[in-house]
Design a protein around this motif. Structure first.
Motif, PDB file in Angstrom:
ATOM      1  N   ILE A 117       7.557  -9.892  -8.130  1.00  0.00           N
ATOM      2  CA  ILE A 117       8.031 -11.186  -7.611  1.00  0.00           C
ATOM      3  C   ILE A 117       6.817 -11.993  -7.140  1.00  0.00           C
ATOM      4  O   ILE A 117       6.669 -13.174  -7.470  1.00  0.00           O
ATOM      5  N   ALA A 118       5.925 -11.353  -6.384  1.00  0.00           N
ATOM      6  CA  ALA A 118       4.734 -12.048  -5.891  1.00  0.00           C
ATOM      7  C   ALA A 118       3.950 -12.679  -7.049  1.00  0.00           C
ATOM      8  O   ALA A 118       3.576 -13.853  -6.989  1.00  0.00           O
ATOM      9  N   MET A 119       3.750 -11.913  -8.111  1.00  0.00           N
ATOM     10  CA  MET A 119       2.972 -12.437  -9.238  1.00  0.00           C
ATOM     11  C   MET A 119       3.606 -13.682  -9.849  1.00  0.00           C
ATOM     12  O   MET A 119       2.916 -14.614 -10.230  1.00  0.00           O
ATOM     13  N   ARG A 120       4.941 -13.682  -9.933  1.00  0.00           N
ATOM     14  CA  ARG A 120       5.645 -14.862 -10.471  1.00  0.00           C
ATOM     15  C   ARG A 120       5.295 -16.112  -9.665  1.00  0.00           C
ATOM     16  O   ARG A 120       5.324 -17.229 -10.177  1.00  0.00           O
TER      17      ARG A 120
ATOM     18  N   PRO B  65       0.819  -1.222   0.000  1.00  0.00           N
ATOM     19  CA  PRO B  65       0.000   0.000   0.000  1.00  0.00           C
ATOM     20  C   PRO B  65       0.852   1.270   0.000  1.00  0.00           C
ATOM     21  O   PRO B  65       0.590   2.190   0.771  1.00  0.00           O
ATOM     22  N   SER B  66       1.849   1.354  -0.876  1.00  0.00           N
ATOM     23  CA  SER B  66       2.866   2.406  -0.797  1.00  0.00           C
ATOM     24  C   SER B  66       2.306   3.813  -1.011  1.00  0.00           C
ATOM     25  O   SER B  66       1.414   4.020  -1.825  1.00  0.00           O
ATOM     26  N   ARG B  67       2.914   4.762  -0.316  1.00  0.00           N
ATOM     27  CA  ARG B  67       2.589   6.186  -0.532  1.00  0.00           C
ATOM     28  C   ARG B  67       3.116   6.606  -1.903  1.00  0.00           C
ATOM     29  O   ARG B  67       2.455   7.276  -2.655  1.00  0.00           O
ATOM     30  N   PHE B  68       4.340   6.187  -2.213  1.00  0.00           N
ATOM     31  CA  PHE B  68       4.866   6.317  -3.576  1.00  0.00           C
ATOM     32  C   PHE B  68       5.743   5.108  -3.855  1.00  0.00           C
ATOM     33  O   PHE B  68       6.235   4.461  -2.927  1.00  0.00           O
ATOM     34  N   GLU B  69       5.913   4.772  -5.108  1.00  0.00           N
ATOM     35  CA  GLU B  69       6.690   3.578  -5.455  1.00  0.00           C
ATOM     36  C   GLU B  69       7.255   3.765  -6.858  1.00  0.00           C
ATOM     37  O   GLU B  69       6.548   3.555  -7.840  1.00  0.00           O
ATOM     38  N   PRO B  70       8.518   4.199  -6.972  1.00  0.00           N
ATOM     39  CA  PRO B  70       9.072   4.467  -8.305  1.00  0.00           C
ATOM     40  C   PRO B  70       8.824   3.310  -9.281  1.00  0.00           C
ATOM     41  O   PRO B  70       8.349   3.520 -10.391  1.00  0.00           O
ATOM     42  N   CYS B  71       9.131   2.086  -8.867  1.00  0.00           N
ATOM     43  CA  CYS B  71       8.744   0.916  -9.666  1.00  0.00           C
ATOM     44  C   CYS B  71       8.180  -0.159  -8.761  1.00  0.00           C
ATOM     45  O   CYS B  71       7.027  -0.539  -8.861  1.00  0.00           O
ATOM     46  N   GLY B  72       9.009  -0.649  -7.830  1.00  0.00           N
ATOM     47  CA  GLY B  72       8.557  -1.742  -6.972  1.00  0.00           C
ATOM     48  C   GLY B  72       8.880  -3.079  -7.605  1.00  0.00           C
ATOM     49  O   GLY B  72       8.577  -3.310  -8.777  1.00  0.00           O
ATOM     50  N   LEU B  73       9.526  -3.931  -6.834  1.00  0.00           N
ATOM     51  CA  LEU B  73       9.844  -5.277  -7.321  1.00  0.00           C
ATOM     52  C   LEU B  73       8.918  -6.297  -6.681  1.00  0.00           C
ATOM     53  O   LEU B  73       8.550  -7.299  -7.299  1.00  0.00           O
ATOM     54  N   GLY B  74       8.532  -6.035  -5.418  1.00  0.00           N
ATOM     55  CA  GLY B  74       7.789  -7.017  -4.636  1.00  0.00           C
ATOM     56  C   GLY B  74       6.530  -7.505  -5.346  1.00  0.00           C
ATOM     57  O   GLY B  74       6.253  -8.714  -5.370  1.00  0.00           O
ATOM     58  N   GLN B  75       5.794  -6.586  -5.946  1.00  0.00           N
ATOM     59  CA  GLN B  75       4.540  -6.994  -6.604  1.00  0.00           C
ATOM     60  C   GLN B  75       4.817  -7.909  -7.794  1.00  0.00           C
ATOM     61  O   GLN B  75       4.057  -8.833  -8.072  1.00  0.00           O
TER      62      GLN B  75
ATOM     63  N   ARG C 137      -1.545  -0.009  -3.877  1.00  0.00           N
ATOM     64  CA  ARG C 137      -2.075   1.327  -4.122  1.00  0.00           C
ATOM     65  C   ARG C 137      -1.712   1.739  -5.546  1.00  0.00           C
ATOM     66  O   ARG C 137      -0.617   1.404  -6.046  1.00  0.00           O
ATOM     67  N   ALA C 138      -2.611   2.472  -6.204  1.00  0.00           N
ATOM     68  CA  ALA C 138      -2.379   2.867  -7.595  1.00  0.00           C
ATOM     69  C   ALA C 138      -1.372   4.007  -7.656  1.00  0.00           C
ATOM     70  O   ALA C 138      -1.730   5.175  -7.807  1.00  0.00           O
ATOM     71  N   THR C 139      -0.100   3.659  -7.525  1.00  0.00           N
ATOM     72  CA  THR C 139       0.942   4.687  -7.615  1.00  0.00           C
ATOM     73  C   THR C 139       2.176   4.110  -8.301  1.00  0.00           C
ATOM     74  O   THR C 139       2.460   2.918  -8.183  1.00  0.00           O
ATOM     75  N   GLY C 140       2.888   4.959  -9.048  1.00  0.00           N
ATOM     76  CA  GLY C 140       4.155   4.584  -9.674  1.00  0.00           C
ATOM     77  C   GLY C 140       4.079   3.264 -10.411  1.00  0.00           C
ATOM     78  O   GLY C 140       3.108   2.957 -11.115  1.00  0.00           O
ATOM     79  N   GLY C 141       5.125   2.455 -10.223  1.00  0.00           N
ATOM     80  CA  GLY C 141       5.203   1.178 -10.928  1.00  0.00           C
ATOM     81  C   GLY C 141       4.140   0.183 -10.512  1.00  0.00           C
ATOM     82  O   GLY C 141       3.823  -0.756 -11.255  1.00  0.00           O
ATOM     83  N   LEU C 142       3.548   0.377  -9.317  1.00  0.00           N
ATOM     84  CA  LEU C 142       2.459  -0.526  -8.900  1.00  0.00           C
ATOM     85  C   LEU C 142       1.285  -0.360  -9.859  1.00  0.00           C
ATOM     86  O   LEU C 142       0.664  -1.324 -10.298  1.00  0.00           O
ATOM     87  N   LYS C 143       1.004   0.888 -10.205  1.00  0.00           N
ATOM     88  CA  LYS C 143      -0.104   1.172 -11.119  1.00  0.00           C
ATOM     89  C   LYS C 143       0.184   0.612 -12.516  1.00  0.00           C
ATOM     90  O   LYS C 143      -0.720   0.159 -13.210  1.00  0.00           O
TER      91      LYS C 143
END
Ligand code: ADP
Length: 487
Positions: A398-401, A386-396, A409-415
């Motif tokens: 990796i999780a999907m793999r 649920p990041s406040r901001f996330e330039p890209c993010g790897l965790g999401q 949260r719909a921000t940065g690379g998460l979006k």
């Protein structure tokens, strides 16, 4: 590509030989893919003494190269090796005094909070210009990563007049996280580099300091960041970290390229750290990883219980207060929450408190543990970011793999990487406001789908597992940026 483009990739970190965070993963994974696409790319990295010489041997190829800093003449040597298991050359710059001691950064994270650390990277930057001269290697493009080498495009511009071969080098500056800027007292930086105030543009914005990431933004020929959405967000005061005006001024030269992940390393069919291997055809075996995880965490072992995992630095950026607040919802609806992370004390306390309150539903591990991280990716049903901001993010990614459904949260690379389950291509749950209510609402939607619609649940898992998080798309976009720089 018609002509082979040559690129110097300047970075402070590189997986696996010198890693602190996500920058290292990009530096270790992107250049090899660019090389396969025909780019003559070579990485330049400080030769920190923490680099294990026995494990990563390198060969000295040049020595006694002179570097002027702090009113004195220092010497560097250059060592050469390849990124392990690839043909990508790394030039390691060696100088014990400036680059050798004190780990990679002088503090656990790199926020330029000591003069020694600022000097380290100014020295590294000056040394790179000297490396080009000494090796007589003048690449087409200098690709600089983050604040550490933010001064380099400016140094190239200053060298221009006297040396046409340096003048020809175009520069690309990649912002990995705008929150880390490398701002330090103007006098210290100018005297260390032997520069006058008039040599660097726009010091007036902050009359006391030179801000190294700002210098990169102002001086590079092109700028990019690590997702399309973050590239737009940083033009606003909410995300611009005080540099939105400079970024707006360069809006036409700024783009976003979403990072990939190392798919060979993050592979549920091969991961040495997880209990049972699985793939798209054997998704049912994911449940065995859930059982192993529940057991390892001392939680009731029950395949039907939805497990919400999170692996994160515990900082202001990551929405940990909302995760702690969601513990009550998750416990009430019969789920489990497993957190792995270290960082700020207040967030650690929040999670300890949640665990005390819901001992059979919450398990908090306040440490860094790469193997447990993989077990959480593999054994959870959902992954919270649920990041406040996330330039890209790897965790999401990796999780999907691992077929674990991200709730983001719909921000940065998460979006840019996660699509809500309500869409036909959905692979996760997405919410907008940065509030505990919005996260709870997404968690409730996740519970509903998990409990009431097994078919939709399975198809969501499949969608997540087939998401293309390889580096190839990103690498092709980088090649296009490089080609644009040649024109
Ligand atoms: P950031 O770079 O902002 O920390 P990312 O999502 O881009 O966030 O990358 C974080 C990476 O660090 C992920 O690979 C995650 O698994 C890993 N990580 C974070 N905290 C821990 C921890 N406590 N133990 C193990 N791995 C961690």
């Amino acid at each position: 590509m018609n002509k082979k483009i040559s690129v110097a990739f300047a970075t402070a970190e590189l997986t696996p030989i010198a890693k602190v965070g996500g920058l290292a993963d990009v530096a270790g994974a992107l250049p090899p893919v660019l090389k396969e696409l025909g780019v003559d790319i070579r990485v330049i990295l400080p030769k920190y003494s923490v680099i294990d010489d026995a494990k990563y041997p390198s060969k000295k190829i040049a020595e006694d190269i002179l570097v002027e800093v702090n009113g004195r003449t220092e010497k560097i040597s250059v060592f050469e090796m390849a990124i392990p298991n690839t043909k990508v050359t790394i030039y390691l710059i060696d100088n014990k005094d400036y680059l050798g001691e004190n780990g990679i950064y002088f503090a656990p994270t790199a926020f330029a909070d000591s003069l020694g650390e600022v000097h380290r990277f100014l020295f590294f930057s000056q040394a790179i210009v000297q490396l080009f001269r000494a090796l007589d290697w003048y690449p087409d493009i200098l690709h600089c990563q983050d604040w550490h080498v933010g001064i380099l495009p400016g140094l190239l511009n200053l060298a221009e007049a006297e040396e046409p071969r340096l003048k020809k080098i175009a520069s690309l500056f990649t912002i990995h996280n705008l929150a880390n800027q490398g701002a330090w007292k103007k006098e210290d930086i100018l005297s260390f580099l032997g520069l006058k105030e008039s040599n660097l543009p726009s010091l007036s914005a902050d009359p006391k300091n030179v801000n190294l990431i700002q210098q990169g933004i102002l001086n590079a020929d092109l700028i990019n960041t690590v997702s399309r959405t973050y590239a737009k967000e940083i033009l606003t005061p909410e995300y611009g970290e005080g540099l939105e005006t400079e970024l707006q001024g360069r809006r036409d030269d700024l783009s976003g390229i979403v990072n990939g992940i190392d798919q060979a390393r993050f592979d549920p069919a091969k991961d040495p750290d997880i209990a049972v291997h699985f793939n798209l055809e054997t998704i049912q075996d994911k449940k065995k990883n859930k059982a192993a995880l529940q057991e390892a965490c001392g939680l009731p072992v029950d395949g039907a219980t939805p497990v919400f995992g999170i692996v994160s630095r515990l900082t202001d950026q990551k929405g940990i207060e909302h995760v702690a607040a969601s513990a009550a919802t998750i416990a009430k609806r019969g789920g489990q929450l497993i957190l792995l992370g270290t960082g700020a004390k207040n967030f650690e306390e929040m999670m300890t408190e949640a665990q005390k309150q819901f001992p059979t539903s919450v398990s908090a591990h306040l440490k860094f543990d790469a193997a447990l991280a993989q077990q959480i990716y593999a054994g959870s049903d959902f992954f919270l970011m649920p990041s406040r901001f996330e330039p890209c993010g790897l965790g999401q990614m990796i999780a999907m793999r691992y077929g674990t459904i991200p709730i983001v949260r719909a921000t940065g690379g998460l979006k840019d990487t996660v699509t809500d389950a309500s869409q036909s291509e959905g692979n996760g749950f997405v919410f907008e406001p940065y509030t505990s209510e919005a996260l709870n609402e997404a968690i409730n939607r996740a519970f509903d789908l998990y409990n009431d619609n097994p078919e939709a649940w399975l198809s969501l898992i499949k969608q997540a597992m087939i998401y293309d998080s390889s580096w190839s798309t990103a690498a092709e976009e980088y090649v296009r940026l490089y080609e644009k720089l040649l024109k």
